[in-house]
Design an enzyme around this catalytic site. Structure first.
Site, PDB file in Angstrom:
ATOM      1  N   ASP A   6      -2.018  10.790  -1.105  1.00 51.67           N
ATOM      2  CA  ASP A   6      -2.400  10.230  -2.593  1.00 51.67           C
ATOM      3  C   ASP A   6      -3.197  10.640  -3.588  1.00 51.67           C
ATOM      4  O   ASP A   6      -2.857   9.408  -4.044  1.00 51.67           O
ATOM      5  CB  ASP A   6      -3.792   9.160  -1.822  1.00 51.67           C
ATOM      6  CG  ASP A   6      -2.965   8.142  -0.252  1.00 51.67           C
ATOM      7  OD1 ASP A   6      -3.041   8.558   0.101  1.00 51.67           O
ATOM      8  OD2 ASP A   6      -3.243   6.584  -1.110  1.00 51.67           O
ATOM      9  N   ARG A  23       1.125  -0.853  -0.252  1.00 54.61           N
ATOM     10  CA  ARG A  23       0.330  -0.155  -0.196  1.00 54.61           C
ATOM     11  C   ARG A  23       0.773   1.243   0.272  1.00 54.61           C
ATOM     12  O   ARG A  23       2.144   1.411  -0.138  1.00 54.61           O
ATOM     13  CB  ARG A  23      -0.841   0.208   1.446  1.00 54.61           C
ATOM     14  CG  ARG A  23      -0.443  -0.685   2.900  1.00 54.61           C
ATOM     15  CD  ARG A  23       0.632  -0.008   3.078  1.00 54.61           C
ATOM     16  NE  ARG A  23       0.288   1.082   3.225  1.00 54.61           N
ATOM     17  CZ  ARG A  23       1.673   1.979   3.724  1.00 54.61           C
ATOM     18  NH1 ARG A  23       2.461   1.544   3.748  1.00 54.61           N
ATOM     19  NH2 ARG A  23       1.552   3.374   3.970  1.00 54.61           N
ATOM     20  N   GLY A  24       0.070   2.216   0.385  1.00 52.32           N
ATOM     21  CA  GLY A  24       1.071   3.365  -0.204  1.00 52.32           C
ATOM     22  C   GLY A  24       1.121   3.823  -1.316  1.00 52.32           C
ATOM     23  O   GLY A  24       1.601   3.352  -2.377  1.00 52.32           O
ATOM     24  N   ALA A  25       0.213   4.905  -1.820  1.00 48.18           N
ATOM     25  CA  ALA A  25       0.373   5.564  -3.491  1.00 48.18           C
ATOM     26  C   ALA A  25       1.620   5.181  -4.152  1.00 48.18           C
ATOM     27  O   ALA A  25       1.538   4.230  -5.243  1.00 48.18           O
ATOM     28  CB  ALA A  25       0.168   6.959  -3.542  1.00 48.18           C
ATOM     29  N   LYS A  28      -4.607   9.581   3.761  1.00 51.42           N
ATOM     30  CA  LYS A  28      -4.835   8.233   5.140  1.00 51.42           C
ATOM     31  C   LYS A  28      -5.534   9.363   6.300  1.00 51.42           C
ATOM     32  O   LYS A  28      -5.722  10.597   6.585  1.00 51.42           O
ATOM     33  CB  LYS A  28      -3.539   7.898   5.996  1.00 51.42           C
ATOM     34  CG  LYS A  28      -4.681   6.240   6.756  1.00 51.42           C
ATOM     35  CD  LYS A  28      -5.620   6.122   6.357  1.00 51.42           C
ATOM     36  CE  LYS A  28      -4.749   5.319   4.736  1.00 51.42           C
ATOM     37  NZ  LYS A  28      -5.600   4.341   3.921  1.00 51.42           N
ATOM     38  N   ARG A  88      -7.783  -0.132  -6.538  1.00 53.46           N
ATOM     39  CA  ARG A  88      -7.938   1.336  -6.575  1.00 53.46           C
ATOM     40  C   ARG A  88      -8.282   1.870  -5.928  1.00 53.46           C
ATOM     41  O   ARG A  88      -7.875   2.469  -7.024  1.00 53.46           O
ATOM     42  CB  ARG A  88      -6.966   1.172  -4.217  1.00 53.46           C
ATOM     43  CG  ARG A  88      -6.189   0.110  -3.081  1.00 53.46           C
ATOM     44  CD  ARG A  88      -5.446  -0.087  -2.299  1.00 53.46           C
ATOM     45  NE  ARG A  88      -6.136   0.667  -1.546  1.00 53.46           N
ATOM     46  CZ  ARG A  88      -5.335   1.406  -0.413  1.00 53.46           C
ATOM     47  NH1 ARG A  88      -3.911   0.918  -0.624  1.00 53.46           N
ATOM     48  NH2 ARG A  88      -6.052   2.025   0.554  1.00 53.46           N
ATOM     49  N   GLN A  94      -1.030   1.588  10.814  1.00 56.13           N
ATOM     50  CA  GLN A  94       0.354   2.083   9.349  1.00 56.13           C
ATOM     51  C   GLN A  94       1.001   3.035   9.864  1.00 56.13           C
ATOM     52  O   GLN A  94       2.456   2.546  10.440  1.00 56.13           O
ATOM     53  CB  GLN A  94       0.494   2.849   8.213  1.00 56.13           C
ATOM     54  CG  GLN A  94      -1.096   1.966   7.455  1.00 56.13           C
ATOM     55  CD  GLN A  94      -2.045   2.368   7.065  1.00 56.13           C
ATOM     56  OE1 GLN A  94      -3.170   2.500   7.755  1.00 56.13           O
ATOM     57  NE2 GLN A  94      -3.180   2.659   6.200  1.00 56.13           N
TER      58      GLN A  94
HETATM   59  C1  LIG Z   1       4.226   7.874   0.061  1.00 53.24           C
HETATM   60  S1  LIG Z   1       1.710   8.001  -0.730  1.00 53.24           S
HETATM   61  C2  LIG Z   1       1.134   7.128   1.256  1.00 53.24           C
HETATM   62  C3  LIG Z   1       0.167   7.051   1.687  1.00 53.24           C
HETATM   63  O1  LIG Z   1      -0.948   6.132   0.876  1.00 53.24           O
HETATM   64  C4  LIG Z   1      -1.537   5.367   2.735  1.00 53.24           C
HETATM   65  O2  LIG Z   1      -2.643   4.930   2.036  1.00 53.24           O
HETATM   66  P1  LIG Z   1      -2.905   2.959   2.100  1.00 53.24           P
HETATM   67  O3  LIG Z   1      -1.855   3.110   3.381  1.00 53.24           O
HETATM   68  O4  LIG Z   1      -4.471   3.070   3.003  1.00 53.24           O
HETATM   69  O5  LIG Z   1      -2.357   3.310   0.855  1.00 53.24           O
HETATM   70  C5  LIG Z   1      -1.423   7.103   3.499  1.00 53.24           C
HETATM   71  O6  LIG Z   1      -2.184   7.488   2.678  1.00 53.24           O
HETATM   72  C6  LIG Z   1      -0.136   7.620   3.028  1.00 53.24           C
HETATM   73  O7  LIG Z   1      -0.093   8.670   3.400  1.00 53.24           O
END
Ligand SMILES: CSC[C@H]1O[C@H](OP(=O)(O)O)[C@H](O)[C@@H]1O
Length: 349
Positions: free
Chosen positions: A238, A47-49, A249, A89, A197
């Site tokens: 994101d 996960r993570g953009a 998030k 997603r 996270q």
């Molecule tokens: C470097 S972008 C990371 C960003 O993505 C996370 O969401 P997720 O864990 O649901 O993919 C979160 O918004 C982070 O800031």
């Protein structure tokens, strides 16, 4: 930490560090086909953009590998798989950005005449996208590290670190950049319910790097700021709309509101690929609803009564007026965001 997304020539598969089990277990998740990639994205194995974008790029390669080269309609088979991949997603723009970049590169390359050539071309491009992302994160670190002062305590929310990118991180890239400049930086990692996270991933990363980190309950934010224990806030993103509104998030907008109340600078760190010229403002950013179990359980332990409904909205929107600056690999973008994003980010595309 640059090997949590690793392509294996030997297995002809993408090997992911399964982030669902960190920090307790370091376990690999093997993606041998597009369905594995979609599953990994939807269940947050990865996960993570930016990490989502890099993973999707390899997913395009796997799509080309699983279509029958003898099929006269092989290109349609590839395209339909890419369409499904792009829907895995909804909020992080990097997913569609990566799939569209792979698709466009193919359409612009007249030398590709068969499926095997396409697969080889896409594997090379996926590797390039992965390398570019690490380089962008380190550039973000150089620009962002300049914003930090020796002795700063920086609050961050969720995980925008190496695990959310191809390596080094965006928000954590800013922190690493400051540390690499010799600045003594401490971090407060908001636990970030419900997927945790911050508690699980940000604390894991920074502890491994010997960067001082304390985990805080999300509800402690106001008190920590009131006690002047937070000097700056840096978070990831994101999707960033053309006017500078930021999707990140759930809980991020609350941190931003509190930072404004207590007079604390609030920065967003993101590569250019996170900015979306097709989204004029934050109200147009699709917000993901996630499975209720993420709220009703912590691991295998049920914490809410059966039969009681829950909210599990995965992101929120921070209005651009609450953002001090947006740290990118091209420099720090300051207000008026509509104009500066157009000139610094979109003009260079
Ligand atoms: C470097 S972008 C990371 C960003 O993505 C996370 O969401 P997720 O864990 O649901 O993919 C979160 O918004 C982070 O800031």
């Amino acid at each position: 930490m640059e090997d949590h997304i690793r392509f294996s020539e030997e297995q002809d598969a993408l090997i992911l560090l399964d982030q669902r089990y960190l920090p307790v277990r370091e376990e690999a998740f093997v993606c041998s086909g597009v369905k594995d990639i979609i599953y990994a994205l939807q269940t947050m194995v990865v996960r993570g953009a930016p990490a989502i974008g890099v993973t999707a790029a390899y997913g395009c390669y796997l799509a080309a590998r699983e279509v029958d080269p003898a099929d006269p309609h092989w290109s349609e088979g590839v395209m339909s798989r890419l369409d499904k991949l792009a829907q895995a997603r909804p909020t992080a723009v990097n997913l569609k950005w990566a799939v569209n970049r792979m698709r466009a590169a193919w359409q612009d390359n007249e030398a590709i005449t068969n499926l095997g050539e396409l697969a080889d071309f896409w594997l090379s491009l996926a590797r390039q996208i992965q390398a570019e992302d690490i380089a962008m994160c380190k550039a973000i670190g150089r620009f962002g590290g300049e914003l930090l002062e020796d002795g700063d305590t920086v609050m961050t929310h969720c995980n925008a670190g190496a695990l959310a990118t191809a390596g080094y991180g965006t928000a954590l890239g800013v922190i690493r950049g400051g540390v690499d400049m010799g600045k003594r930086i401490q971090v407060i990692a908001n636990e970030t319910r419900p997927f945790l996270q911050g508690a699980r991933l940000t604390a894991y990363e920074l502890h491994k790097d010997n960067i001082p980190v304390k985990v805080a309950c999300d509800n402690a934010c106001s008190l920590l700021m009131a006690r002047k224990l937070v000097h700056k806030v840096v978070v990831g993103a994101d999707r960033i709309a053309a006017n500078g509104d930021v999707a990140n998030k759930i809980g991020t907008s609350g941190v931003a509101i509190l930072a404004r109340h207590y007079g604390i600078p609030f920065y967003v760190a993101a590569p250019s690929s996170t900015f979306d010229p097709d989204t004029p403002d934050g109200n147009r950013i699709p917000i993901e609803d996630r499975p209720p179990r993420e709220v009703t359980h912590v691991g295998d332990v049920q914490i809410t009564p059966s039969g009681v409904e829950v909210f599990n909205v995965a992101f929120d929107i921070t209005p651009n007026e609450l953002i001090t600056g947006i740290v990118t690999e091209q420099g720090v973008v300051y207000p008026p965001y509509g104009e500066t994003i157009a000139s610094m980010i979109f003009h260079n595309r």
